[in-house]
Design a protein around this motif. Structure first.
Motif, PDB file in Angstrom:
ATOM      1  N   HIS A 188       0.852  -1.196   0.000  1.00 10.10           N
ATOM      2  CA  HIS A 188       0.000   0.000   0.000  1.00 10.10           C
ATOM      3  C   HIS A 188       0.882   1.238   0.000  1.00 10.10           C
ATOM      4  O   HIS A 188       2.006   1.219   0.494  1.00 10.10           O
ATOM      5  N   ASP A 198      -6.835   4.467   2.666  1.00  7.45           N
ATOM      6  CA  ASP A 198      -7.063   3.026   2.487  1.00  7.45           C
ATOM      7  C   ASP A 198      -6.731   2.275   3.769  1.00  7.45           C
ATOM      8  O   ASP A 198      -5.821   2.660   4.517  1.00  7.45           O
ATOM      9  N   THR A 443      -3.817   0.273  -2.755  1.00  8.25           N
ATOM     10  CA  THR A 443      -3.682  -0.900  -1.881  1.00  8.25           C
ATOM     11  C   THR A 443      -3.894  -2.160  -2.704  1.00  8.25           C
ATOM     12  O   THR A 443      -4.824  -2.220  -3.513  1.00  8.25           O
TER      13      THR A 443
END
Length: 462
Positions: A188, A198, A443
């Motif tokens: 990520h 995220d 992500t």
């Protein structure tokens, strides 16, 4: 067998039997060394803390506390790389100690509040601040690990191993085998936005974590907007709520309707509980429940989602996108929005179709002020076969900027290259997304359905 051979065999057996125990002792020694180094560098002992600022918190009510405690302990054990064979037992001990110590825990700074909604709290219910609660939980975990690192506790360490995972009594032991096939890998990056909104959660040991008898693993990706709080909340609360829903279907493991209803209840309950906090934040969600089945079955996949994060099921010959994104301009979603109670509109604003001119997805968790945006998930299930190799979960920061065939080809190519580490594969996909002009948080989670060698062998057949 000679006495010498017998003695050598006994030594070898003892070495094998104690391998997991030695690994945990080494882990504890590394923690002590880390604390000493921190104290030397900082001039004082560095306390574990949660990396959130004061604006990234929310009130935690009594029915939400257990989920937050479990996830906080679990995440910290993963962060510290606690050896696998001690994780569940240590979690159980810490959870019990935390729950027992609540009444005297001044550092949590409990407040007594009433709630506008009686379904959340009573007039005199304790309400906790998320960050303070997390700090309290982590400190309790650190205290336990510190106790175990003391020489006087060495004899008690085996008591903290997960049941059946240490063999110190002369019985046959498989401690010298590989701990487990790599079940998943993640990556990520914040990328261009000011904040990382995220969140993701990967619970390979979902059933053990929440004490379910059927064997499940759970993976979720949450793409937050208007701040990360809805995504953080869903990542902690949704797995716990799903585990509670799954308890009722343990007697009929093939009832697909029951799984659908469990996911629907979980998504709607997560949305309700978060929305009642009155926080202007929302999140997409794509969640995968992987159910192991008795051979010759290869297991079953249950997937639920709201929004536009995606899940790709991959085999060498076919890649199946399991998710149909919830977008406001889709005919069925647009009709639903415009017929919503109180009225709703779909408007083209800032280059995207948006619900009421605000939200660019038509379903989400949170977003309480955008009433036409609902949290009712779509759902699919798939019976896995020998051909299926892995699943790719990702936010739109990945899937909107890298073609699916490129994602698949890249993963297979990286797996076939013995010099490439599995944990570097998501980094490669993230770089491809950035090359494709992704400006968003990115992500990616890759869930492997078999070990690396078998995936490569399966791919080379075609």
């Amino acid at each position: 067998m000679s006495e010498k051979e017998s003695a050598n065999g006994a030594i070898a057996s003892q070495s094998v039997e104690c391998m997991r125990l030695r690994e945990f002792k080494n882990f504890l020694r590394e923690l002590v060394r880390e604390r000493v180094n921190n104290a030397t560098n900082a001039g004082e002992t560095t306390r574990a803390c949660i990396s959130r600022n004061s604006n990234e918190t929310y009130p935690v009510y009594s029915q939400e506390v257990s989920a937050e405690i479990i996830m906080t302990v679990w995440n910290h054990l993963q962060l510290k790389r606690c050896p696998r064979y001690f994780q569940i037992s240590i979690l159980r001990v810490v959870v019990a100690e935390v729950e027992q110590g609540f009444s005297n825990a001044k550092e949590c700074e409990f407040t007594v509040k009433g709630s506008k909604d009686s379904n959340i709290s009573g007039d005199n219910e304790m309400v906790y601040d998320l960050v303070k609660l997390q700090k309290y939980v982590v400190n309790n975990l650190e205290k336990l690990l510190t106790r175990l690192s003391d020489n006087s506790e060495v004899a008690n360490i085996p008591n903290y191993a997960d049941s059946g995972d240490l063999c110190l009594d002369g019985t046959k032991c498989n401690c010298n085998t590989d701990a487990s096939t790599v079940a998943y890998t993640t990556g990520h990056i914040k990328n261009k936005p000011r904040k990382m909104e995220d969140r993701h959660t990967c619970l390979e040991r979902f059933s053990e974590l929440y004490q379910l008898k059927p064997t499940y693993s759970f993976y979720g990706v949450f793409d937050g907007h208007s701040g990360p709080l809805a995504a953080s909340y869903a990542a902690s609360q949704l797995p716990y709520l799903l585990s509670e829903s799954l308890r009722s279907i343990s007697n009929d493991l093939d009832d697909v309707t029951a799984y659908r209803e469990a996911f629907e209840h979980t998504f709607l309950q997560t949305d309700k509980m978060f929305s009642q906090k009155g926080i202007s934040s929302g999140t997409t969600a794509v969640c995968v429940l992987l159910a192991q089945r008795t051979p010759p079955s290869y297991g079953h996949l249950y997937v639920a989602w709201v929004g536009d994060s995606k899940a790709l099921l991959v085999s060498p010959t076919v890649s199946l996108q399991l998710v149909k994104s919830h977008k406001p301009d889709a005919p069925d979603e647009r009709k639903r929005i415009e017929m919503a109670e109180g009225g709703g509109t779909v408007m083209y604003v800032q280059g995207q179709w948006r619900v009421n001119g605000i939200l660019n997805v038509s379903r989400s968790i949170g977003d309480y002020s955008v009433t036409p945006a609902i949290a009712e998930p779509d759902f699919v299930d798939v019976s896995l076969t020998a051909a299926h190799d892995f699943i790719v979960l990702g936010t739109d920061g990945l899937f909107d900027h890298v073609p699916e065939n490129t994602i698949v080809d890249t993963i297979y190519k990286q797996l076939a290259d013995n010099e490439q580490k599995i944990e570097n594969i998501p980094k490669k996909l993230i770089e491809l997304a950035k090359d494709g002009d992704s400006q968003d948080n990115i992500t990616v989670v890759i869930v492997f359905l078999k070990n690396r060698l078998d995936i490569v062998e399966n791919f080379q057949k075609y």
